[in-house]
Design a protein around this motif. Sequence first.
Motif, PDB file in Angstrom:
ATOM      1  N   LYS A 313     -38.287   0.220 -22.887  1.00 48.78           N
ATOM      2  CA  LYS A 313     -39.420   1.081 -23.207  1.00 48.78           C
ATOM      3  C   LYS A 313     -40.302   1.358 -21.994  1.00 48.78           C
ATOM      4  O   LYS A 313     -41.069   2.326 -21.978  1.00 48.78           O
ATOM      5  CB  LYS A 313     -40.260   0.446 -24.302  1.00 48.78           C
ATOM      6  CG  LYS A 313     -40.901  -0.890 -23.925  1.00 48.78           C
ATOM      7  CD  LYS A 313     -41.677  -1.490 -25.081  1.00 48.78           C
ATOM      8  CE  LYS A 313     -42.326  -2.817 -24.670  1.00 48.78           C
ATOM      9  NZ  LYS A 313     -43.309  -2.635 -23.609  1.00 48.78           N
ATOM     10  N   ASP A 314     -40.214   0.517 -20.952  1.00 44.17           N
ATOM     11  CA  ASP A 314     -41.059   0.684 -19.772  1.00 44.17           C
ATOM     12  C   ASP A 314     -40.332   1.353 -18.612  1.00 44.17           C
ATOM     13  O   ASP A 314     -40.943   1.563 -17.557  1.00 44.17           O
ATOM     14  CB  ASP A 314     -41.577  -0.684 -19.302  1.00 44.17           C
ATOM     15  CG  ASP A 314     -42.456  -1.353 -20.343  1.00 44.17           C
ATOM     16  OD1 ASP A 314     -43.174  -0.630 -21.043  1.00 44.17           O
ATOM     17  OD2 ASP A 314     -42.414  -2.599 -20.445  1.00 44.17           O
ATOM     18  N   LEU A 315     -39.061   1.675 -18.776  1.00 40.88           N
ATOM     19  CA  LEU A 315     -38.292   2.204 -17.651  1.00 40.88           C
ATOM     20  C   LEU A 315     -38.809   3.555 -17.187  1.00 40.88           C
ATOM     21  O   LEU A 315     -38.659   3.915 -16.013  1.00 40.88           O
ATOM     22  CB  LEU A 315     -36.812   2.312 -18.034  1.00 40.88           C
ATOM     23  CG  LEU A 315     -36.087   0.974 -18.229  1.00 40.88           C
ATOM     24  CD1 LEU A 315     -34.652   1.209 -18.660  1.00 40.88           C
ATOM     25  CD2 LEU A 315     -36.140   0.152 -16.946  1.00 40.88           C
ATOM     26  N   GLY A 316     -39.402   4.332 -18.068  1.00 39.72           N
ATOM     27  CA  GLY A 316     -39.930   5.630 -17.663  1.00 39.72           C
ATOM     28  C   GLY A 316     -41.102   5.523 -16.715  1.00 39.72           C
ATOM     29  O   GLY A 316     -41.485   6.524 -16.088  1.00 39.72           O
ATOM     30  N   GLN A 317     -41.685   4.337 -16.578  1.00 40.42           N
ATOM     31  CA  GLN A 317     -42.826   4.147 -15.698  1.00 40.42           C
ATOM     32  C   GLN A 317     -42.447   3.454 -14.392  1.00 40.42           C
ATOM     33  O   GLN A 317     -43.329   3.073 -13.633  1.00 40.42           O
ATOM     34  CB  GLN A 317     -43.890   3.302 -16.407  1.00 40.42           C
ATOM     35  CG  GLN A 317     -44.301   3.834 -17.761  1.00 40.42           C
ATOM     36  CD  GLN A 317     -45.289   2.906 -18.442  1.00 40.42           C
ATOM     37  OE1 GLN A 317     -46.308   2.523 -17.874  1.00 40.42           O
ATOM     38  NE2 GLN A 317     -44.981   2.541 -19.683  1.00 40.42           N
ATOM     39  N   VAL A 318     -41.148   3.298 -14.142  1.00 39.51           N
ATOM     40  CA  VAL A 318     -40.675   2.604 -12.952  1.00 39.51           C
ATOM     41  C   VAL A 318     -39.809   3.548 -12.130  1.00 39.51           C
ATOM     42  O   VAL A 318     -38.952   4.253 -12.680  1.00 39.51           O
ATOM     43  CB  VAL A 318     -39.865   1.340 -13.329  1.00 39.51           C
ATOM     44  CG1 VAL A 318     -39.382   0.627 -12.071  1.00 39.51           C
ATOM     45  CG2 VAL A 318     -40.708   0.405 -14.180  1.00 39.51           C
ATOM     46  N   ALA A 319     -40.054   3.585 -10.823  1.00 39.44           N
ATOM     47  CA  ALA A 319     -39.273   4.442  -9.927  1.00 39.44           C
ATOM     48  C   ALA A 319     -39.222   3.776  -8.554  1.00 39.44           C
ATOM     49  O   ALA A 319     -40.061   2.935  -8.211  1.00 39.44           O
ATOM     50  CB  ALA A 319     -39.883   5.827  -9.822  1.00 39.44           C
ATOM     51  N   GLU A 320     -38.226   4.157  -7.770  1.00 40.61           N
ATOM     52  CA  GLU A 320     -38.102   3.626  -6.417  1.00 40.61           C
ATOM     53  C   GLU A 320     -39.304   4.054  -5.573  1.00 40.61           C
ATOM     54  O   GLU A 320     -39.798   5.178  -5.697  1.00 40.61           O
ATOM     55  CB  GLU A 320     -36.803   4.105  -5.773  1.00 40.61           C
ATOM     56  CG  GLU A 320     -35.554   3.544  -6.426  1.00 40.61           C
ATOM     57  CD  GLU A 320     -34.292   3.972  -5.699  1.00 40.61           C
ATOM     58  OE1 GLU A 320     -34.418   4.634  -4.644  1.00 40.61           O
ATOM     59  OE2 GLU A 320     -33.186   3.668  -6.190  1.00 40.61           O
ATOM     60  N   GLY A 321     -39.751   3.139  -4.722  1.00 37.28           N
ATOM     61  CA  GLY A 321     -40.905   3.405  -3.882  1.00 37.28           C
ATOM     62  C   GLY A 321     -42.227   3.027  -4.504  1.00 37.28           C
ATOM     63  O   GLY A 321     -43.265   3.105  -3.834  1.00 37.28           O
ATOM     64  N   GLN A 322     -42.227   2.612  -5.768  1.00 39.96           N
ATOM     65  CA  GLN A 322     -43.456   2.253  -6.446  1.00 39.96           C
ATOM     66  C   GLN A 322     -44.007   0.943  -5.884  1.00 39.96           C
ATOM     67  O   GLN A 322     -43.258   0.028  -5.547  1.00 39.96           O
ATOM     68  CB  GLN A 322     -43.185   2.091  -7.945  1.00 39.96           C
ATOM     69  CG  GLN A 322     -44.306   2.576  -8.823  1.00 39.96           C
ATOM     70  CD  GLN A 322     -43.823   2.768 -10.251  1.00 39.96           C
ATOM     71  OE1 GLN A 322     -42.662   3.091 -10.481  1.00 39.96           O
ATOM     72  NE2 GLN A 322     -44.711   2.573 -11.200  1.00 39.96           N
ATOM     73  N   ALA A 323     -45.338   0.855  -5.752  1.00 48.22           N
ATOM     74  CA  ALA A 323     -45.973  -0.351  -5.223  1.00 48.22           C
ATOM     75  C   ALA A 323     -45.917  -1.473  -6.254  1.00 48.22           C
ATOM     76  O   ALA A 323     -45.973  -1.237  -7.464  1.00 48.22           O
ATOM     77  CB  ALA A 323     -47.422  -0.066  -4.849  1.00 48.22           C
ATOM     78  N   VAL A 324     -45.794  -2.702  -5.762  1.00 44.09           N
ATOM     79  CA  VAL A 324     -45.732  -3.878  -6.624  1.00 44.09           C
ATOM     80  C   VAL A 324     -46.646  -4.957  -6.042  1.00 44.09           C
ATOM     81  O   VAL A 324     -46.983  -4.949  -4.855  1.00 44.09           O
ATOM     82  CB  VAL A 324     -44.295  -4.426  -6.756  1.00 44.09           C
ATOM     83  CG1 VAL A 324     -43.367  -3.388  -7.335  1.00 44.09           C
ATOM     84  CG2 VAL A 324     -43.774  -4.921  -5.408  1.00 44.09           C
ATOM     85  N   ARG A 325     -47.020  -5.891  -6.921  1.00 51.83           N
ATOM     86  CA  ARG A 325     -47.723  -7.108  -6.539  1.00 51.83           C
ATOM     87  C   ARG A 325     -46.976  -8.285  -7.136  1.00 51.83           C
ATOM     88  O   ARG A 325     -46.437  -8.180  -8.238  1.00 51.83           O
ATOM     89  CB  ARG A 325     -49.167  -7.098  -7.030  1.00 51.83           C
ATOM     90  CG  ARG A 325     -50.089  -6.157  -6.306  1.00 51.83           C
ATOM     91  CD  ARG A 325     -51.537  -6.427  -6.672  1.00 51.83           C
ATOM     92  NE  ARG A 325     -51.799  -6.177  -8.080  1.00 51.83           N
ATOM     93  CZ  ARG A 325     -52.658  -5.268  -8.529  1.00 51.83           C
ATOM     94  NH1 ARG A 325     -53.316  -4.511  -7.683  1.00 51.83           N
ATOM     95  NH2 ARG A 325     -52.859  -5.111  -9.822  1.00 51.83           N
ATOM     96  N   ALA A 326     -46.986  -9.401  -6.409  1.00 52.53           N
ATOM     97  CA  ALA A 326     -46.275 -10.582  -6.894  1.00 52.53           C
ATOM     98  C   ALA A 326     -47.069 -11.825  -6.543  1.00 52.53           C
ATOM     99  O   ALA A 326     -47.722 -11.892  -5.495  1.00 52.53           O
ATOM    100  CB  ALA A 326     -44.868 -10.665  -6.296  1.00 52.53           C
ATOM    101  N   THR A 327     -47.004 -12.810  -7.423  1.00 52.06           N
ATOM    102  CA  THR A 327     -47.604 -14.128  -7.190  1.00 52.06           C
ATOM    103  C   THR A 327     -46.601 -15.191  -7.588  1.00 52.06           C
ATOM    104  O   THR A 327     -45.753 -14.976  -8.456  1.00 52.06           O
ATOM    105  CB  THR A 327     -48.900 -14.312  -8.015  1.00 52.06           C
ATOM    106  OG1 THR A 327     -48.595 -14.148  -9.411  1.00 52.06           O
ATOM    107  CG2 THR A 327     -49.954 -13.305  -7.594  1.00 52.06           C
ATOM    108  N   VAL A 328     -46.717 -16.344  -6.941  1.00 55.83           N
ATOM    109  CA  VAL A 328     -45.860 -17.484  -7.257  1.00 55.83           C
ATOM    110  C   VAL A 328     -46.741 -18.685  -7.562  1.00 55.83           C
ATOM    111  O   VAL A 328     -47.892 -18.758  -7.119  1.00 55.83           O
ATOM    112  CB  VAL A 328     -44.889 -17.812  -6.096  1.00 55.83           C
ATOM    113  CG1 VAL A 328     -43.898 -16.686  -5.890  1.00 55.83           C
ATOM    114  CG2 VAL A 328     -45.662 -18.067  -4.806  1.00 55.83           C
TER     115      VAL A 328
END
Length: 532
Positions: A313-328
């Motif tokens: 359901k969320d794939l329409g909002q994801v594309a190559e080059g999109q910015a991401v944030r990550a935490t560990v």
Amino acid sequence: MRSWPYIPDRWAGSLLGLMVLALPIAVVAHTGHDHGAEFQPGTSQPASGIQVDGATAERLGLQVEPVQRRSLSIGIQATAEVVTQPDQTVMVNAPINGTVVELLVQPGDGVQKGQALARVIAPDLIALRVSSQGDRVGAEAELRSAQANLTLARRNYERQVAIAATEITAAQQQVALSQERFEQDQRLVGAGAIARQQLLESESTLAAARSQLTRAESRQPVLEAQAELERSQAALEAAQSHLQLSTATYQTRLQQLNSPATEQGVVTVVAPIAGKVAERPVTLGEAVEEAVTPILSIVNGDRLRVTANVYEKDLGQVAEGQAVRATVASLPDQILTGRVVTVGAVVDSATRVMSVTAELDDASALKPGMFAELEILNDRTPEAVLAIPASALVDAEGRTLVFVQNGEAFEPVEVTVGRRAGDQVEIQSGLFEGDQVVVQGALQLYAQSLRGGGEAAASEETDLVRAGFSVPSWGWGLGGAAIAVTAFYFGRRSRPATAAALNGHIPGPPTDLVLTASRPDAVTTEADHRQS
């Protein structure tokens, strides 16, 4: 029948007076709250205000920031795994059949491309080198013979060329003389000066001279010498090629190994990439098989990626080059940024998710295999909202608190949080713009509050000051006198019951003698009690 000690009225009244006298102290010391409840030692209830001096604040590392309105970047959140790039994880296998004779690195060591990792002695390589050396000796002898034959053929060719030139010149001269004599004889025969037989001989001589000239011009010996020269040249080239092949077989094998080798057949295994040694399953002296036995694995963690499963359901909002944030989990205060590099092409039929891979800009502190919380940014809040750093939040038994600075005190305030964007959290209620909030050291301040606010809060006087309440000395005197009179009166009216209460017994009819330690004469019987 049971017995218990009987407490006289004067002691009962005094003890009751002390107990009642202590009550106002507790009551007064815990009055004057402005909001909320107070932190009690041994509990986790929020206090109305905590006085913290400069030294304590510095020791706790407190930092305060104002609550501000800001536009938050929000997106799709998913759990991801830290992985290496496909070409940055290498399992180095044995390059040749042999035995491990030296191990030069340990797991965890950093290595550079081309660095020596291990050494393997290969008997097959030794045999190949010996065979190559034998072929080279034979090829060198063949080459020398071909060079000698070529030299002879070249000389013979040059001599034949010279001879052919001489023969052609002589034949040409002979033809010229024969032609001149034939013409002269023709004139003499016409004049009748000589016999016709002599003319025929002159003509035959001319024909022979012309035939000799033709043979000389054909240069047959020269052609034969030239052919021999070419054969010698070809033999020389073949010998040279054989010589090259005799060493090329050995060199090609070394190139296939992609590792240098010594004359003793010791092959040095080198690192194909830079990185760190992840594992080294081989042991010293172990026999290894070419392209089968793993020697060690190298992982380059300079540029790591994270892979996450995103719901259909969320794939329409994801594309190559999109910015991401990550935490560990190991770096909760560090936000890693990057961009989506690949989006899967097939949705899993069972889980209805698809793999999304993002490359992080700086992942030097991460390790492959770690789990991360990934946020794929795809939107921003339409309006600026109140937000504070997530480090300001304190979880107090299911309640979310922040500490707001109010003068020299820090007051716990319960808040309602909304959306999260990296290290920022939306505040829906509980705070106002401009409030000074503790953003670093909130947990330490909370823990200090559970201990009563620090060492200075150990005394009752500090508690009174913290609560904002003080009692004048004359008030304590009047209150104490009134309480003492009251205690004395009730002590006389309820002596047996009070004494029983102070001695830990429930009032009731005694069944045996009751003795007191202070009055030996105060011995009564059960009947006396009933009469009284």
